[in-house]
Design an enzyme around this catalytic site. Structure first.
Site, PDB file in Angstrom:
ATOM      1  N   ASP A 101     -44.664  15.183   1.393  1.00  0.00           N
ATOM      2  CA  ASP A 101     -43.288  15.681   1.343  1.00  0.00           C
ATOM      3  C   ASP A 101     -42.515  15.028   0.046  1.00  0.00           C
ATOM      4  OD1 ASP A 101     -42.290  13.519   4.186  1.00  0.00           O
ATOM      5  OD2 ASP A 101     -42.692  13.127   2.145  1.00  0.00           O
ATOM      6  N   HIS A 116     -53.320  13.388   0.974  1.00  0.00           N
ATOM      7  CA  HIS A 116     -53.353  14.885   1.098  1.00  0.00           C
ATOM      8  C   HIS A 116     -52.592  15.587   0.252  1.00  0.00           C
ATOM      9  CE1 HIS A 116     -54.181  13.180   5.845  1.00  0.00           C
ATOM     10  NE2 HIS A 116     -55.104  13.207   4.880  1.00  0.00           N
ATOM     11  N   CYS A 127     -60.088  27.942  -9.171  1.00  0.00           N
ATOM     12  CA  CYS A 127     -60.533  26.687 -10.272  1.00  0.00           C
ATOM     13  C   CYS A 127     -59.700  25.721 -10.041  1.00  0.00           C
ATOM     14  CB  CYS A 127     -60.387  27.407 -11.641  1.00  0.00           C
ATOM     15  SG  CYS A 127     -58.842  27.649 -11.970  1.00  0.00           S
TER      16      CYS A 127
END
Ligand code: BV8
Ligand code: ZN
Length: 246
Positions: A101, A116, A127
């Site tokens: 976030d 993450h 790609c």
């Protein structure tokens, strides 16, 4: 307990903090597995996966657009700001987050290890190039990559996907050399992030957990605060200031 941890902080050179969705809960961002969980109507593995995206990119984009909208309206909470103080306490301070976030950066912390990814990034599913020129994605007409024509996807790590190797390698290096390691607002279920506090502890770090609920890590922690991070972290900052007589 706060005083004891404050004293330990004063004696520590290398401090590491791992945060999860819980630190953003008091900003109004629903956690993943709580009762208000993001995934109440869906299971995490159903939506945050490449297969889900390939099967129904529109549905996945609807979910991410909803989360982006929600995150665009929230602000960092006292827990995020308190972590900015941690920088002043250690010769070497590292913040590792599982969150996508961007609230730690909004609170003023720059060099963050984002395990993450970042929900506001758009990357090519083919790609993997980032396309900063596209901001909003229409689930009914998903923008495509200028280089290879494949669809754009959110720049986050999905289940079954590798974490950015440089980030995860650096995170383990920092965890394994930490004098004190804080696990804040994470259910300690998602790997490999959940292995970081264990690696810290195994290499001699003091392990502190801050979470209103117990987790698989709680039994391993040297100090466990059953508390909200937005309340406890400012109290810890005050205790350290007191300890320093300042
Ligand atoms: C990989 C980005 C392999 C997307 C996310 C079985 C055993 C072990 C591992 C696995 C397994 N089966 C599958 C796996 C692997 C899997 C995994 O760990 N699954 C779990 C569910 C068992 N891991 C992966 O797939 C990872 N990749 O392993 O790749 C590989 C290897 C080689 C080659 C190829 C592939 C990728 C994982 C990353 C997934 N992406 N997010 C998105 O956001 O949309 S994970 C997602 O969960 C979020 O990032 C989130 O941060 C993360 C962890 O959740 P938490 O942050 O802990 O949030 P949660 O809601 O769970 O908990 C919140 C906590 O806060 C609670 O404890 C609550 O009590 C507390 N709280 C609430 N309020 C407060 C609070 N705390 C403090 N204050 C408050 N106020
Ligand atoms: Zn491409």
């Amino acid at each position: 307990m706060l005083k004891e941890v404050a004293r330990l902080i004063k004696k520590s050179k290398r401090g590491v903090v791992l945060t999860g969705a819980g630190i953003s809960a008091e900003s109004g961002v629903p956690t993943f597995r709580g009762q208000d969980g993001l995934w109440k109507q869906y299971r995490p593995e159903e939506l945050a996966t490449l297969n889900a995206f390939l099967a129904d990119p529109g549905l996945v984009w609807e979910w991410y657009n909803w989360r982006r909208e929600l995150i665009s309206q929230v602000k960092p909470n006292p827990g995020h700001y308190a972590l900015c103080e941690f920088r002043n306490w250690f010769e070497d301070f590292t913040l590792i987050t599982q969150n996508v976030d961007g609230l730690h950066r909004q609170a003023g912390l720059e060099d963050i290890l984002e395990l993450h990814g970042n929900i506001n990034l758009n990357i090519c599913v083919g790609c993997r190039r980032t396309d900063a020129s596209v901001t909003a994605i229409d689930p009914a007409d998903i923008a495509v990559c200028k280089h290879c024509g494949e669809k754009l996807r959110p720049g986050v790590v999905w289940f079954g996907e590798m974490l950015p190797q440089d980030v995860i390698r650096e995170s383990f290096k920092k965890a394994e050399s930490a004098d004190i390691f804080f696990s804040v607002g994470t259910s300690a279920l998602v790997h490999p992030a959940a292995a970081l506090p264990v690696a810290a502890k195994q290499n001699g770090a003091v392990l502190v957990e801050i979470n209103p609920d117990r987790t698989p890590l709680t039994a391993l922690a040297d100090y466990y605060f059953a508390a909200k991070s937005g309340e406890l972290l400012p109290q810890l900052v005050a205790a350290v200031k007191e300890e320093a007589g300042g």
